[in-house]
Enzyme design. Structure first.
Site, short mmCIF file in Angstrom:
data_model
loop_
_atom_site.label_atom_id
_atom_site.label_comp_id
_atom_site.label_asym_id
_atom_site.label_seq_id
_atom_site.Cartn_x
_atom_site.Cartn_y
_atom_site.Cartn_z
N CYS A 132 1.63 0.51 -8.75
CA CYS A 132 2.79 1.05 -8.02
C CYS A 132 4.04 1.16 -8.87
O CYS A 132 4.93 1.96 -8.57
CB CYS A 132 3.07 0.19 -6.78
SG CYS A 132 3.32 -1.56 -7.14
N GLY B 23 1.95 2.45 5.73
CA GLY B 23 3.14 1.64 6.00
C GLY B 23 3.81 2.02 7.31
O GLY B 23 4.27 1.16 8.07
N GLY C 148 0.82 -1.20 0.00
CA GLY C 148 0.00 0.00 0.00
C GLY C 148 0.85 1.25 0.00
O GLY C 148 1.95 1.27 -0.57
N GLU D 228 5.59 -3.29 0.96
CA GLU D 228 5.62 -3.03 -0.48
C GLU D 228 4.88 -1.72 -0.72
O GLU D 228 3.65 -1.68 -0.69
CB GLU D 228 4.97 -4.19 -1.24
CG GLU D 228 5.71 -5.51 -1.15
CD GLU D 228 7.04 -5.50 -1.88
OE1 GLU D 228 7.23 -4.62 -2.74
OE2 GLU D 228 7.88 -6.36 -1.58
#
Length: 495
Positions: free
Chosen positions: A254, A202, A197, A219
């Protein structure tokens, strides 16, 4: 089993984790046969439920069936296939060499499961980025809790319903819900947390994990740059840039191209080629195209609109910019020569907007990239070998691709993960197995050849011999034993 979000709180989370720890403690997840059965079940779920998955992804994101089959279902099936093929070898202890000073001995590295792991997955690839880490966790022999994203509710509901049916629900659970449910999960002690995310969440995950010293894989993302040289095959380069931006969930990826850097001289040719190919792919009115995903929800639509409407960049739109809020659609949009201090250049775009930065010399692009946080991916299109080498040597990113975009994710022998603010840890292929495994050092020794020199009383001669042994030089050892070394000390007489 799936947990009702209405009933799920810290007490329910604690009860669930206790059950899963009991299952792990009983050893049921450790056998090769159990792991294979679960992986085959995931692959079967992809085969049996393809139409349901495609429909769920269309409901959540307007995702074209082609993208759903290729990047979601196909990714999961390929991951299962590769893991099933290699798992027996991965589970074997790895031989490790041992030094002469502890001869005779042998060493090995044993991969053992961490135990109970939590996987929190994102909304943009709500199937593959949920199940791919689950495959690694199961392959390594863990019990698993999967928390899918509530922003993709149809896919979340699919996972909650069918994971229970296909997998061993005593060892693999799905918890649906939003912030309250995630908070309840994060209050528990986990043996590993895997999160995909944004960086803001995070940091919350990492802070929660720190309370129990729980290791994490994060990630995340970032602004993935694309350098375009003037010596490229322009048609091929442009096709790959477009598919690596708008063909990946309409930029909601991403590792999608976030911005382009090229020279002022080459920019007109590049822009014209992009416009031509975009129309060829998505038609004169891309808002009507069935081959583009929509923006996930109104919040993200408004965020992207705010970026586009900023005074500094609104006049920089040279292609696209059309929007339909009711349908949550934004046409592929190109912006030329945007200011570096604009919103679009200071947050991950995660949408169908592609700014182009201009430089006089391509070498200047390195300073631009290096002045920013390290991205999850970085790309260069060039035939110049020197530029390729310089790019690989100097640009720090989670991954680098030369003359394409995002295809490194399809290679199971390459790690996928970030560096710096783009993430911690990596997975894919064996690295997924490793991400969910503790590498346990094991040393075997017998009772023979028990060297007296390691025991008291410590003597100068023992120390000299020990130094010779630790040097690893056979000549030094022989010289020491024969008394030929200049550092030799007389061996003490035994009374």
């Amino acid at each position: 089993m799936a947990i009702s979000k209405k009933a799920f709180d810290a007490e329910a989370a604690a009860a669930m984790t206790a059950e899963l720890r009991a299952a792990f403690g009983a050893g049921k997840t450790r056998s090769y046969e159990w792991r294979v059965a679960q992986l085959n079940a995931i692959a079967k779920m992809m085969e049996d439920r393809e139409r349901e998955i495609v429909d769920a992804l269309r409901s959540d994101l307007g995702k074209p069936e082609f993208e759903s089959v290729l990047y979601e279902i196909g990714t999961v099936k390929n991951s299962c296939k590769h893991t099933l093929k290699e798992l027996k070898q991965w589970m074997k202890p790895e031989k490790a060499g041992t030094p002469f000073v502890i001869f005779p001995s042998s060493g090995e590295i044993v991969s053992e499961p961490f135990g109970l792991v939590l996987i929190i997955s994102p909304w943009n690839y709500p199937l593959s980025l949920a199940l791919d880490p689950v495959i690694g966790a199961i392959a390594a022999g863990n019990t698993v809790v999967l928390k899918p994203s509530e922003i993709a509710p149809a896919t979340s509901a699919f996972l909650a319903k069918h994971v229970e049916k296909y997998l061993d629900s005593s060892a693999v659970r799905v918890v649906e819900g939003g912030v309250p449910e995630t908070s309840a999960l994060l209050e528990q002690k986990w043996d590993k947390i895997f999160y995909t995310g944004n960086g803001r969440v995070g940091r919350i995950i990492m802070a929660a994990a720190a309370k129990h010293l729980t290791p994490v894989v994060l990630e995340l993302g970032g602004k993935s740059p694309v350098i375009v040289d003037s010596d490229v095959d322009l048609k091929v380069a442009v096709r790959r840039i477009i598919i690596g931006k708008w063909g990946l969930n309409n930029g909601q990826t991403c590792v999608a191209a976030d911005y382009i850097i090229t020279t002022r001289d080459f920019a007109p040719k590049l822009v014209n080629a992009l416009k031509h190919q975009l129309e060829k792919f998505y038609g004169k009115d891309p808002l009507e195209s069935k081959d583009l995903s929509r923006v996930v929800n109104s919040n993200h639509f408004d965020r992207l609109s705010k970026i586009l409407d900023e005074e500094k960049v609104s006049g920089k739109i040279i292609h696209g910019g059309h929007r339909n809020r009711d349908q949550l659609k934004i046409a592929p949009t190109i912006l030329l020569d945007v200011p570096e201090d604009s919103l679009i250049m200071n947050e991950e775009i995660f949408g169908p907007l592609l700014p182009i930065l201009l430089v006089d010399r391509l070498e200047e692009s390195f300073d631009l990239i290096l002045s920013r946080p390290k991205p999850l991916a970085a790309y260069v299109f060039t035939n110049n070998q020197s530029l390729k080498e310089k790019f690989v040597l100097n640009i720090s990113a989670g991954g680098i691709v030369i003359n394409d975009i995002a295809v490194h994710l399809t290679v199971p022998t390459l790690p996928f993960g970030g560096v710096g603010e783009s993430g911690i840890g990596a997975y894919h292929g064996k690295l997924s197995f490793d991400a969910f495994s503790h590498k346990k050092a094991v040393l075997y020794r017998g009772f023979k050849a028990d060297a007296a020199l390691r025991y008291p009383p410590y003597t100068a001669w023992n120390l000299s011999l020990l130094k010779a042994l630790m040097s690893g030089s056979l000549v030094s050892i022989i010289n020491m034993l024969l008394g030929w070394s200049k550092n030799t000390v007389a061996k003490p007489k035994v009374a």
